[in-house]
Each structure stands twice: as C-alpha cells, then as structure tokens.
Design a protein around this motif. Structure first.
Motif, PDB file in Angstrom:
ATOM      1  N   PHE A  58      -3.890 -87.763  -3.860  1.00 50.40           N
ATOM      2  CA  PHE A  58      -5.325 -88.019  -3.704  1.00 50.40           C
ATOM      3  C   PHE A  58      -5.644 -89.495  -3.642  1.00 50.40           C
ATOM      4  CE2 PHE A  58      -5.482 -87.234  -8.426  1.00 50.40           C
ATOM      5  CZ  PHE A  58      -6.007 -88.454  -8.817  1.00 50.40           C
ATOM      6  N   LEU A  59      -4.790 -90.342  -4.177  1.00 46.70           N
ATOM      7  CA  LEU A  59      -5.032 -91.781  -4.042  1.00 46.70           C
ATOM      8  C   LEU A  59      -4.877 -92.250  -2.594  1.00 46.70           C
ATOM      9  CD1 LEU A  59      -3.315 -93.246  -7.223  1.00 46.70           C
ATOM     10  CD2 LEU A  59      -5.765 -93.070  -6.739  1.00 46.70           C
ATOM     11  N   HIS A  60      -4.021 -91.562  -1.850  1.00 48.03           N
ATOM     12  CA  HIS A  60      -3.772 -91.915  -0.451  1.00 48.03           C
ATOM     13  C   HIS A  60      -4.450 -90.965   0.526  1.00 48.03           C
ATOM     14  CE1 HIS A  60      -1.013 -95.009  -1.705  1.00 48.03           C
ATOM     15  NE2 HIS A  60      -0.378 -94.134  -2.459  1.00 48.03           N
ATOM     16  N   ASP A  61      -5.392 -90.153   0.054  1.00 43.27           N
ATOM     17  CA  ASP A  61      -6.174 -89.220   0.877  1.00 43.27           C
ATOM     18  C   ASP A  61      -5.323 -88.223   1.658  1.00 43.27           C
ATOM     19  OD1 ASP A  61      -8.566 -90.377   0.037  1.00 43.27           O
ATOM     20  OD2 ASP A  61      -8.502 -91.883   1.633  1.00 43.27           O
ATOM     21  N   VAL A  62      -4.185 -87.858   1.117  1.00 48.92           N
ATOM     22  CA  VAL A  62      -3.279 -86.941   1.810  1.00 48.92           C
ATOM     23  C   VAL A  62      -3.922 -85.578   2.008  1.00 48.92           C
ATOM     24  CG1 VAL A  62      -1.076 -85.709   1.588  1.00 48.92           C
ATOM     25  CG2 VAL A  62      -1.211 -88.132   1.039  1.00 48.92           C
ATOM     26  N   TYR A  63      -4.610 -85.068   0.989  1.00 50.80           N
ATOM     27  CA  TYR A  63      -5.190 -83.726   1.072  1.00 50.80           C
ATOM     28  C   TYR A  63      -6.325 -83.674   2.095  1.00 50.80           C
ATOM     29  CZ  TYR A  63      -2.714 -83.879  -3.316  1.00 50.80           C
ATOM     30  OH  TYR A  63      -1.762 -84.084  -4.272  1.00 50.80           O
ATOM     31  N   GLY A  64      -7.141 -84.695   2.124  1.00 50.14           N
ATOM     32  CA  GLY A  64      -8.235 -84.743   3.088  1.00 50.14           C
ATOM     33  C   GLY A  64      -7.741 -84.874   4.519  1.00 50.14           C
ATOM     34  N   ILE A  65      -6.737 -85.727   4.725  1.00 53.33           N
ATOM     35  CA  ILE A  65      -6.193 -85.913   6.073  1.00 53.33           C
ATOM     36  C   ILE A  65      -5.529 -84.627   6.559  1.00 53.33           C
ATOM     37  CG2 ILE A  65      -4.424 -87.149   7.393  1.00 53.33           C
ATOM     38  CD1 ILE A  65      -5.085 -89.607   5.589  1.00 53.33           C
ATOM     39  N   ALA A  66      -4.759 -83.985   5.685  1.00 56.59           N
ATOM     40  CA  ALA A  66      -4.112 -82.726   6.078  1.00 56.59           C
ATOM     41  C   ALA A  66      -5.156 -81.662   6.411  1.00 56.59           C
ATOM     42  CB  ALA A  66      -3.201 -82.236   4.949  1.00 56.59           C
ATOM     43  N   ALA A  67      -6.212 -81.592   5.616  1.00 57.48           N
ATOM     44  CA  ALA A  67      -7.257 -80.601   5.868  1.00 57.48           C
ATOM     45  C   ALA A  67      -7.954 -80.855   7.196  1.00 57.48           C
ATOM     46  CB  ALA A  67      -8.268 -80.612   4.717  1.00 57.48           C
ATOM     47  N   ILE A  68      -8.248 -82.117   7.502  1.00 53.84           N
ATOM     48  CA  ILE A  68      -8.909 -82.448   8.781  1.00 53.84           C
ATOM     49  C   ILE A  68      -7.999 -82.140   9.959  1.00 53.84           C
ATOM     50  CG2 ILE A  68      -9.696 -84.413  10.179  1.00 53.84           C
ATOM     51  CD1 ILE A  68     -11.802 -83.444   8.253  1.00 53.84           C
ATOM     52  N   LEU A  69      -6.717 -82.455   9.841  1.00 46.98           N
ATOM     53  CA  LEU A  69      -5.785 -82.161  10.936  1.00 46.98           C
ATOM     54  C   LEU A  69      -5.691 -80.667  11.208  1.00 46.98           C
ATOM     55  CD1 LEU A  69      -2.881 -84.679  10.248  1.00 46.98           C
ATOM     56  CD2 LEU A  69      -4.571 -84.757  12.093  1.00 46.98           C
ATOM     57  N   VAL A  70      -5.612 -79.878  10.157  1.00 42.39           N
ATOM     58  CA  VAL A  70      -5.538 -78.424  10.338  1.00 42.39           C
ATOM     59  C   VAL A  70      -6.861 -77.885  10.883  1.00 42.39           C
ATOM     60  CG1 VAL A  70      -5.190 -76.224   9.155  1.00 42.39           C
ATOM     61  CG2 VAL A  70      -3.722 -78.159   8.630  1.00 42.39           C
ATOM     62  N   ALA A  71      -7.986 -78.473  10.452  1.00 46.92           N
ATOM     63  CA  ALA A  71      -9.284 -78.049  10.987  1.00 46.92           C
ATOM     64  C   ALA A  71      -9.377 -78.339  12.482  1.00 46.92           C
ATOM     65  CB  ALA A  71     -10.414 -78.746  10.240  1.00 46.92           C
ATOM     66  N   ALA A  72      -8.861 -79.479  12.912  1.00 46.07           N
ATOM     67  CA  ALA A  72      -8.844 -79.794  14.341  1.00 46.07           C
ATOM     68  C   ALA A  72      -7.977 -78.800  15.107  1.00 46.07           C
ATOM     69  CB  ALA A  72      -8.352 -81.219  14.561  1.00 46.07           C
ATOM     70  N   LEU A  73      -6.832 -78.447  14.542  1.00 50.47           N
ATOM     71  CA  LEU A  73      -5.982 -77.436  15.185  1.00 50.47           C
ATOM     72  C   LEU A  73      -6.678 -76.078  15.243  1.00 50.47           C
ATOM     73  CD1 LEU A  73      -2.406 -78.128  13.773  1.00 50.47           C
ATOM     74  CD2 LEU A  73      -3.139 -78.245  16.155  1.00 50.47           C
ATOM     75  N   ALA A  74      -7.410 -75.756  14.196  1.00 51.21           N
ATOM     76  CA  ALA A  74      -8.137 -74.478  14.170  1.00 51.21           C
ATOM     77  C   ALA A  74      -9.202 -74.423  15.253  1.00 51.21           C
ATOM     78  CB  ALA A  74      -8.771 -74.254  12.800  1.00 51.21           C
ATOM     79  N   LEU A  75      -9.789 -75.567  15.573  1.00 49.55           N
ATOM     80  CA  LEU A  75     -10.775 -75.594  16.656  1.00 49.55           C
ATOM     81  C   LEU A  75     -10.119 -75.463  18.026  1.00 49.55           C
ATOM     82  CD1 LEU A  75     -13.183 -78.394  15.402  1.00 49.55           C
ATOM     83  CD2 LEU A  75     -13.657 -75.940  15.574  1.00 49.55           C
ATOM     84  N   LEU A  76      -8.889 -75.927  18.139  1.00 50.00           N
ATOM     85  CA  LEU A  76      -8.202 -75.886  19.430  1.00 50.00           C
ATOM     86  C   LEU A  76      -7.537 -74.537  19.705  1.00 50.00           C
ATOM     87  CD1 LEU A  76      -6.555 -79.422  19.398  1.00 50.00           C
ATOM     88  CD2 LEU A  76      -8.570 -78.686  20.679  1.00 50.00           C
ATOM     89  N   ARG A  77      -7.190 -73.811  18.686  1.00 46.14           N
ATOM     90  CA  ARG A  77      -6.489 -72.540  18.866  1.00 46.14           C
ATOM     91  C   ARG A  77      -7.311 -71.398  18.270  1.00 46.14           C
ATOM     92  NH1 ARG A  77      -0.904 -73.294  20.074  1.00 46.14           N
ATOM     93  NH2 ARG A  77      -0.417 -75.501  20.013  1.00 46.14           N
ATOM     94  N   ARG A  78      -7.116 -70.231  18.798  1.00 46.75           N
ATOM     95  CA  ARG A  78      -7.834 -69.053  18.304  1.00 46.75           C
ATOM     96  C   ARG A  78      -6.975 -68.323  17.274  1.00 46.75           C
ATOM     97  NH1 ARG A  78     -12.281 -67.344  20.836  1.00 46.75           N
ATOM     98  NH2 ARG A  78     -11.877 -65.235  20.088  1.00 46.75           N
TER      99      ARG A  78
END
Length: 130
Positions: A58-78
């Motif tokens: 959490f000091l390096h925002d790993v959880y937030g970055i991973a969540a955003i990346l997966v959210a972007a993938l979720a928007l691109l794929r069904r």
C-alpha cells in the motif's frame, strides 16, 4: 431457478468476502501497535514478512494500480471473471489505503458485472423455450 440465483449472487458474495478479508488484514495484522512491536523485536516471527509485504504494497500503491489495470481489462473484454476481479481488487484497495483507484475499480467492476449479468438474462429471454 435457484441455480440461476446462486450463479448471480455468488460473485457479489465473493466481493464482500474479499472486502472482509482485507478488513481483517488491515485491522488484525497491519494497524495494531502490538503487531508492529512484535515485528520490530529481535526475534521476528515468520508472519511479519507477510505484514511487511502488505505494508510495502500500500505504500507503493500496488493494490490500486492492480485494481485499475484489471478494471481496464474488464472494460475491454466481456469476461464476468475480470469484472468480478476488478471489483474484488477495488474492495481490497479501498481497505488497504488506496482509496481513489480502489473506489474507481470497484465502481467499474460492479457496473461491468451488472451489465454482463443483465446481458446474459436478456439473451436467455430472447431464446425461445423448448
């Protein structure tokens, strides 16, 4: 009917469980001062490595970055699994101090999951009954 209901509810209950697990990690392992004192003692227990990894995450925002990346993938794929993962990671990121990206990923994941579940029901209604 109950099988369809359980398939619909299962991802939502698992998102809640992911959030509850993150709450337990935060308030049971990371935040208590006694845990910090134990992990700074001369002889450190093995679980302190997990605690330090969580803190570094959490000091390096790993959880937030991973969540955003997966959210972007979720928007691109069904893929409902990606939508669920985005929402679950968003819930974890919210609890582990990555509020802004976690909230965005949770919102995107939930909206995508609702959309995909609704599209599945619309397709099922369009198919004629045997």
């Amino acid at each position: 009917m109950t099988a369809r209901l359980s398939r619909t509810l299962a991802p939502w209950l698992l998102i809640v469980l992911a959030g509850l697990a993150a709450v337990w990690l935060r308030y049971g392992l990371i935040e208590p001062p006694a845990m910090a004192q134990i992990c700074t003692a001369a002889q450190v227990p093995a679980w302190c490595t997990l605690r330090q990894a969580l803190v570094s995450g959490f000091l390096h925002d790993v959880y937030g970055i991973a969540a955003i990346l997966v959210a972007a993938l979720a928007l691109l794929r069904r893929a409902p699994a990606l939508a669920w993962l985005a929402a679950a990671l968003g819930a974890v990121a919210l609890q582990l101090y990555n509020y802004e990206p976690g909230a965005l990923a949770l919102l995107i994941g939930c909206l995508r999951l609702v959309h995909l579940q609704g599209a599945g029901k619309a397709t099922a209604r369009l198919t004629p009954a045997p």
